[in-house]
Enzyme design. Sequence first.
Site, PDB file in Angstrom:
ATOM      1  CE  LYS A   1      -3.684  -2.275  -0.425  1.00 51.36           C
ATOM      2  NZ  LYS A   1      -3.582  -3.500   0.240  1.00 51.36           N
TER       3      LYS A   1
HETATM    4  C1  LIG Z   1      -9.872  -3.573  -1.708  1.00 54.99           C
HETATM    5  C2  LIG Z   1      -9.134  -4.243  -0.591  1.00 54.99           C
HETATM    6  N1  LIG Z   1      -9.757  -4.409   0.581  1.00 54.99           N
HETATM    7  C3  LIG Z   1      -9.158  -4.997   1.625  1.00 54.99           C
HETATM    8  C4  LIG Z   1      -7.871  -5.445   1.528  1.00 54.99           C
HETATM    9  C5  LIG Z   1      -7.260  -6.134   2.698  1.00 54.99           C
HETATM   10  O1  LIG Z   1      -6.227  -5.422   3.260  1.00 54.99           O
HETATM   11  P1  LIG Z   1      -5.288  -6.120   4.353  1.00 54.99           P
HETATM   12  O2  LIG Z   1      -4.286  -6.914   3.592  1.00 54.99           O
HETATM   13  O3  LIG Z   1      -4.690  -4.980   5.104  1.00 54.99           O
HETATM   14  O4  LIG Z   1      -6.148  -6.970   5.188  1.00 54.99           O
HETATM   15  C6  LIG Z   1      -7.179  -5.308   0.329  1.00 54.99           C
HETATM   16  C7  LIG Z   1      -5.802  -5.789   0.219  1.00 54.99           C
HETATM   17  O5  LIG Z   1      -5.050  -5.448  -0.639  1.00 54.99           O
HETATM   18  C8  LIG Z   1      -7.821  -4.693  -0.770  1.00 54.99           C
HETATM   19  O6  LIG Z   1      -7.218  -4.553  -1.950  1.00 54.99           O
END
Ligand SMILES: Cc1ncc(COP(=O)(O)O)c(C=O)c1O
Length: 376
Positions: free
Chosen positions: A193
Amino acid sequence: MAHQVQTKQTAQRTIPLFWPYVSPKAAAALQDVLGTRWVGQGPRVERAEDEFRFRFNVPHAVSVNSCTSALHLALILAGVRDGDEVITTPLTCYATVAPILYQRAKPVFADIRPDDLNIDPEAIERTITDRTRAILPVHWAGEPCDLDEINAIARERGIQVIEDAAHALGAVYRGRFIGAASPFTCFSFQAIKQITTGDGGMLTVLDEAAAERARKLRWFGIDRNFKGDIYGKFQIEELGFKYHMNDLAAAILMVELEDLDAVGARRAEIVARYRQGLKDVPGVKLVTQREDRKSANWLFNILVERRADFQRRLSDFGIETSLVHIRCDVYPILGGRRQALPVMDALEPKYIALPLHCSLTNEDVDFIIDTIRQGW
Ligand SMILES: Cc1ncc(COP(=O)(O)O)c(C=O)c1O
């Protein structure tokens, strides 16, 4: 820009799609924590939450170990349970829908818009039923969704909005940072990110009682601030989780937040360069960025004709491309078949992400543009 003829031999190296941004100050920040009593959830977690709150002007910020955890807590706080329906976009990460399944609720997909690939508020209206408990829009690629329209639909029907802002840290919607428009907003600090704590997330909420409950739920349902005796402390009334952030991640988060403006500016510069270089290329369509909002530019998506040939050609020149995520209705656990989503159907063979990260040089971007301009 000089458009030189590329040859395959130019591909001496790979230009990766993603590259993590890690602040040069992160190592020292971590070293500081390692010398203290707190490597788990300690005082830095609260400080990081305060900084996040001030930085983005949000009422309450509850840190967690991932955006997935934030989404799960938000769904619980929104009252989503067995048999409820939650409307979301098909074009997202499985992490958006898995927490809906954790609650034994049903993800219902509303179609996207052809210009910016975000969920279409009109499609949301058509998808609402008596069982709809929440709307879960995703700011795809970092471009904010139509939050005013989506929140108006939700208010009218007494349902909740949970924003998945995993791609949208630092994005702005009609003059305000993403994070305070809806009852719940979920951010990610996962490896690739804009900024990263390795893994990590933040849940922002408008309501103080909801924030308090989230703080308990992220730690098994225990009130960590309880000052009485141990029997009082362990009066657990609701099933919680081990979703908290620790001080190591919080220390990195604080130094990375200091760099977010510079990271965002560099990403915006790269996107502007791509958009200028690709705006009149036959077979390429740019995705819309609206004037009343500012994208966080997590992905640079374009729509291309003959995508497989496009990817092959770029790969020959050492340029990584990817869909990043596929439409979620095709996952076997979510039904395993394409639902009637005409815009998603039309764009499915076309959308593609090009490299976007702070380790890209302008020369890299120009090389990618030149390669595309020569056709595929
Ligand atoms: C649209 C979206 N939502 C949620 C997530 C989940 O994030 P995390 O890996 O911090 O749980 C991601 C992960 O890339 C994502 O692309």
